[in-house]
Design an enzyme around this catalytic site. Structure first.
Site, PDB file in Angstrom:
ATOM      1  N   ASP A 152      44.364  49.973  40.116  1.00 47.22           N
ATOM      2  CA  ASP A 152      43.176  49.199  40.436  1.00 47.22           C
ATOM      3  C   ASP A 152      41.887  49.997  40.244  1.00 47.22           C
ATOM      4  O   ASP A 152      40.926  49.507  39.639  1.00 47.22           O
ATOM      5  CB  ASP A 152      43.261  48.687  41.883  1.00 47.22           C
ATOM      6  CG  ASP A 152      41.995  47.989  42.327  1.00 47.22           C
ATOM      7  OD1 ASP A 152      41.902  46.762  42.188  1.00 47.22           O
ATOM      8  OD2 ASP A 152      41.072  48.687  42.813  1.00 47.22           O
ATOM      9  N   SER A 184      40.631  44.238  41.876  1.00 48.28           N
ATOM     10  CA  SER A 184      41.315  43.761  40.671  1.00 48.28           C
ATOM     11  C   SER A 184      42.765  43.412  40.983  1.00 48.28           C
ATOM     12  O   SER A 184      43.312  42.445  40.434  1.00 48.28           O
ATOM     13  CB  SER A 184      41.218  44.784  39.534  1.00 48.28           C
ATOM     14  OG  SER A 184      41.875  45.985  39.844  1.00 48.28           O
ATOM     15  N   ASP A 185      43.403  44.163  41.868  1.00 50.09           N
ATOM     16  CA  ASP A 185      44.742  43.797  42.325  1.00 50.09           C
ATOM     17  C   ASP A 185      44.721  42.439  43.024  1.00 50.09           C
ATOM     18  O   ASP A 185      45.549  41.568  42.746  1.00 50.09           O
ATOM     19  CB  ASP A 185      45.269  44.846  43.309  1.00 50.09           C
ATOM     20  CG  ASP A 185      45.959  46.011  42.618  1.00 50.09           C
ATOM     21  OD1 ASP A 185      46.414  45.848  41.478  1.00 50.09           O
ATOM     22  OD2 ASP A 185      46.044  47.089  43.238  1.00 50.09           O
ATOM     23  N   LEU A 186      43.810  42.292  43.969  1.00 44.81           N
ATOM     24  CA  LEU A 186      43.771  41.062  44.761  1.00 44.81           C
ATOM     25  C   LEU A 186      43.435  39.848  43.909  1.00 44.81           C
ATOM     26  O   LEU A 186      44.052  38.781  44.038  1.00 44.81           O
ATOM     27  CB  LEU A 186      42.761  41.206  45.899  1.00 44.81           C
ATOM     28  CG  LEU A 186      43.134  42.240  46.962  1.00 44.81           C
ATOM     29  CD1 LEU A 186      41.969  42.475  47.919  1.00 44.81           C
ATOM     30  CD2 LEU A 186      44.368  41.813  47.731  1.00 44.81           C
ATOM     31  N   GLY A 189      46.361  38.883  41.860  1.00 44.42           N
ATOM     32  CA  GLY A 189      47.292  38.114  42.680  1.00 44.42           C
ATOM     33  C   GLY A 189      46.850  36.671  42.850  1.00 44.42           C
ATOM     34  O   GLY A 189      47.677  35.748  42.829  1.00 44.42           O
TER      35      GLY A 189
END
Length: 412
Positions: A152, A184-186, A189
């Protein structure tokens, strides 16, 4: 298993979750909140990497740390956990057998890794043609960076986010800054959740499954939104403005006597109300500051004067006065203040669930409010392998002796 409520949106859907860390588990948690039966597959003895990403850890009823890190708890409620060594032939066969009972597979292995195990999309759709299969990687399944690992922090830099985040380069502390959470991860998702739901809708209409290729870098570029189109329209790359606004003054944070507030003045009338509230009507009469274009031109003269004005009172005094005057404003709360906020409390954002090791675990509820099919909040993040025997018996018909044999071989 706690049976899903018949009033949930996805109570008819089962998800095999082969993901770990954050982007994939965040997608799976969204689906679980909406009622899906999510089976989280974890490595025997270790589990999801984030289980050990602490402290802090969840504490048991005696106040001692458990093995459940708070990081893990944030992204795994509502799931069932099984342990399975998918590098073993027996583990691979169990995955194939489970796929026959699942609608969705989520995975975030390196590009090509699942193919070595015969668990890639092409292999699994041969046995389940209507399967929805979602891969989450740093850079996607093709392109020159496809085989790079994606983190991320690195993606925030590569995708442009850090070029517009942080204090101005010409001010103390200026320079690039990442977000305080793994955005960016969230966001990957979240986009993956939408893509899975769209694919399920398509499957319901046509009977056709499909493959979803989600990349953190793609998502980071997409979520640059108006900043990206500003560049594409003008050819000029946006720069960092810290907590200020490039086109509106004052539209930023200010330090008060005991904290910080945000003042978001949107027009000249609100600006006059702001300085009147601070006892400085002269700052609205001054032609250098009377209109927004002049305030933008004279930002470096005006902002120190406003900062001095705001510093004279407390955060709550300013918020009370500006709200009464109709000037948009708000506090910058610590998380203890967030969960003490009456609006946050009224919306029930803090969620307490029973937990087998701690007695109770405090989490954040889903923000999705739905009148007919509300999210479910009845299952805490599972302990490692908590549901292995249950799932193998329920879905595959394995008895205690068969499961014990698999456990003795380290398969589960």
């Amino acid at each position: 298993m706690t049976p899903p409520s018949p009033k949930t949106s996805l109570g008819h859907i089962r998800v095999l979750d082969l993901t770990r860390v954050l982007a994939g588990p965040w997608c799976a948690q969204n689906l679980a909140d909406l009622g899906a039966d999510v089976i989280k597959v974890e490595r025997p003895g270790a589990g999801d990497d984030t289980r050990s990403w602490g402290p802090p850890y969840l504490r048991d009823q005696d106040g001692n740390d458990t093995t459940e890190a708070a990081y893990y708890l944030a992204a795994n409620r509502g799931k069932r956990s099984i342990t399975l060594d998918i590098s073993s032939p027996e583990g691979q066969q169990i995955v194939r057998d489970l796929v026959l009972h699942c609608d969705v597979v989520l995975e975030n292995y390196k590009v090509g890794q699942l193919k070595k195990y015969g668990l890639d999309y092409e292999s699994l759709r041969a046995i389940r043609p209507d399967l929805v299969f979602c891969s989450v990687t740093g850079f996607g399944q093709d392109g020159p960076y496809a085989h790079r690992p994606g983190y991320d922090f690195i993606i925030q830099g590569m995708g442009g986010f850090m070029s517009i985040t942080g204090e101005r380069d010409d001010l103390p502390g200026g320079g690039p800054q990442k977000a305080g959470i793994a955005i960016s991860d969230l966001m990957t998702g979240m986009y993956a959740s939408i893509a899975v739901l769209a694919a399920l809708t398509h499957r319901d209409r046509t009977g056709e499954g499909q493959y979803i290729d989600m990349a953190l870098l793609d998502v980071q570029v997409a979520m640059m939104a108006n900043m990206a189109t500003n560049f594409l329209s003008s050819g000029n790359a946006p720069v960092r403005w810290g907590n200020a606004h490039p086109n509106i003054v004052p539209y930023q944070t200010f330090a008060t006597a005991d904290g910080h507030i945000i003042v978001a003045v949107g027009n000249d009338g609100q600006y006059r109300k702001f300085v009147n509230a601070g006892g400085r009507p002269d700052l609205a009469d001054d032609p250098r500051f009377a209109t927004n274009p002049e305030r933008v031109r004279n930002r470096d003269l005006l902002v120190p004067l406003l900062a001095h004005m705001v510093k004279a009172r407390t955060k709550q005094e300013w918020i009370d006065q500006l709200e009464q005057a109709g000037v948009p404003c708000g506090p910058i709360n610590r998380l203890d203040e967030v969960f003490d906020n009456p609006q946050v409390q009224a919306r029930g954002m803090k969620l307490a669930l029973p937990h087998p090791a701690a007695g109770q675990v405090n989490l954040v509820r889903s923000p999705m409010r739905m009148s007919a099919t509300p999210p479910r909040h009845d299952m805490p993040p599972p302990m490692l392998g908590q549901h292995t025997d249950e799932v193998l018996a329920e879905l595959l018909g394995q008895d205690a002796q068969q499961i014990a044999a698999l456990r003795a071989k380290g398969v589960v």
